[in-house]
Design an enzyme around this catalytic site. Structure first.
Site, mmCIF file in Angstrom:
data_model
loop_
_atom_site.group_PDB
_atom_site.id
_atom_site.type_symbol
_atom_site.label_atom_id
_atom_site.label_comp_id
_atom_site.label_asym_id
_atom_site.label_seq_id
_atom_site.Cartn_x
_atom_site.Cartn_y
_atom_site.Cartn_z
ATOM 1 N N LEU A 22 0.939 -1.238 -0.051
ATOM 2 C CA LEU A 22 0.004 0.026 0.115
ATOM 3 C C LEU A 22 0.773 1.229 -0.016
ATOM 4 O O LEU A 22 0.728 2.026 0.825
ATOM 5 C CB LEU A 22 -1.086 0.039 1.350
ATOM 6 N N GLY A 23 1.628 1.215 -1.148
ATOM 7 C CA GLY A 23 2.621 2.574 -1.223
ATOM 8 C C GLY A 23 1.846 3.451 -2.250
ATOM 9 O O GLY A 23 0.446 3.504 -2.151
ATOM 10 N N GLU B 56 12.206 -10.943 -18.785
ATOM 11 C CA GLU B 56 11.537 -10.011 -19.979
ATOM 12 C C GLU B 56 12.633 -9.485 -20.786
ATOM 13 O O GLU B 56 13.874 -9.366 -20.502
ATOM 14 C CB GLU B 56 10.985 -8.486 -19.126
ATOM 15 N N ASP C 131 1.715 -7.881 -16.016
ATOM 16 C CA ASP C 131 2.487 -6.902 -16.785
ATOM 17 C C ASP C 131 3.832 -7.062 -16.736
ATOM 18 O O ASP C 131 4.578 -6.389 -17.315
ATOM 19 C CB ASP C 131 1.947 -5.505 -16.475
ATOM 20 N N ARG D 246 6.349 -6.516 -9.576
ATOM 21 C CA ARG D 246 7.287 -7.395 -10.382
ATOM 22 C C ARG D 246 7.100 -8.816 -10.173
ATOM 23 O O ARG D 246 6.684 -9.163 -9.328
ATOM 24 C CB ARG D 246 8.665 -6.787 -9.531
ATOM 25 N N HIS E 284 5.014 -4.942 -19.888
ATOM 26 C CA HIS E 284 5.517 -4.020 -18.879
ATOM 27 C C HIS E 284 5.331 -2.646 -19.289
ATOM 28 O O HIS E 284 6.195 -1.878 -19.340
ATOM 29 C CB HIS E 284 6.813 -4.305 -18.513
ATOM 30 N N ILE F 36 1.002 -5.884 -11.607
ATOM 31 C CA ILE F 36 1.768 -4.648 -12.284
ATOM 32 C C ILE F 36 3.089 -4.228 -11.406
ATOM 33 O O ILE F 36 3.475 -3.407 -11.605
ATOM 34 C CB ILE F 36 0.689 -3.644 -12.268
#
Length: 321
Positions: free
Chosen positions: A149-150, A259, A254, A230, A277, A228
């Site tokens: 919750l940042g 990647e 995402d 890492r 991403h 969304i």
């Protein structure tokens, strides 16, 4: 003499004049080959590096840049920057926490809507000339769990609670007394209390594999996951197994472990939505992140405190004492 900045980020070219107008000399190296060549050819003149979390900056690269003074990371994550090597060199490291929160939150909600309402399958059917009556759950009144919750998590929570009348719970390193959302002490508890689970925590060792088989089983066969953040936060093999066995209803991703390579297992599944991403990419977010980099660089090279410093570990010499 203007400071020289090695730019490793591949998505911000339209906004680099912001830094050039501030007097910085830029060396662009967005591919691995260009990056290696730039460090070899120009290592002695590089004062700063502009990167992003998955691109990072490694210990051997830091060692090859004798005049490096500051590393600026676009976005909140900095998981591939060798903070120990930076600390040992006495470098400053900054990030862009919060600048792209709106863009990421928009993308998270778009992915959740598309996943739960099965928009890709409906779209594909209509394009084939079909007219299926696919019945899917509504978001209204559902329970949303947010891992982390940042700034991004808060932006998602506000959209969910005020836009979709969802009940929001969260798991965080620390309980937050300044929010109206329910705190869960573990990721498993959060999953058990959720219909939808959105991963919004930074990457790195502290959050590695927080989402595993136990958490996914707690979410259950009607639950959906959106990541969304890492890929390292989720055990990929456990997620694939849960999707294949329908122990969860679906996932929207995402971010991926290697990647731009994406596991074929994800591509083969009808209950998965994949994006490359791009959650943090928008003109507004990109401009804001580059502007923040510029403010950090100007402050640093003017001898003033940077705006968004990252706490570094103790140097190895000090840690040994």
């Amino acid at each position: 003499m203007p400071a020289t900045v090695l730019v490793l980020v591949e998505t911000i070219n339209d906004y680099l004049p912001i830094l050039e107008h501030q007097g910085f000399h830029l060396i662009l190296a967005p591919t691995p080959a260009e990056r290696a060549a730039a460090i070899t050819r120009h290592g002695g003149q590089i004062d700063a590096v502009l990167t992003r979390g998955p691109l990072g900056l490694y210990a051997d690269e830091i060692a090859a840049l004798p005049n490096l003074k500051i590393i600026c990371v676009i976005g909140a994550g900095y998981e591939q920057v060798d903070l120990q090597a930076a600390a040992d060199r006495g470098l400053t490291v900054t990030n862009g926490a919060g600048v792209n929160a709106s863009s990421v939150a928009d993308h998270a909600m778009a992915m959740l809507l598309a996943l739960v309402r099965d928009i890709p399958r409906c779209d594909a059917a209509v394009r084939r000339g079909e007219w299926p009556k696919i019945m899917r759950p509504s978001l209204a009144g559902k329970r949303l769990g947010i891992l982390g919750l940042g700034a991004v998590g808060m932006a998602i929570a506000k959209r969910a609670a005020h836009g979709f009348d969802m009940t929001v719970s969260y798991h965080n390193r620390q309980h937050r007394s300044d929010v109206p959302y329910s705190f869960c002490s573990t990721p498993t508890e959060l999953a058990r209390a959720s219909d939808f689970l959105i991963v919004a925590t930074p990457g790195g060792l502290g959050t590695k594999h927080l989402i595993n088989k136990q958490v996914l089983d707690a979410l259950g066969p009607k639950g959906f996951v959106v990541n969304i953040a890492r890929a390292s936060v989720v055990v990929t093999a456990d997620l694939i197994s849960a999707l294949e066995q329908r122990r969860i209803a679906g996932a929207a991703l995402d971010v991926f472990d290697a990647e731009p390579r994406v596991p074929d297992a994800f591509k083969a599944l009808a209950n998965v939505i994949l994006t490359p991403h791009v959650a943090g990419l928008s003109p507004e977010a990109t401009q804001g992140t580059v502007e923040l980099v510029g403010r950090n660089l100007v402050a640093f090279f003017s001898g003033n405190p940077v705006l968004t410093p990252i706490d570094l570990p103790a140097t190895r010499t000090k840690a040994a004492l």
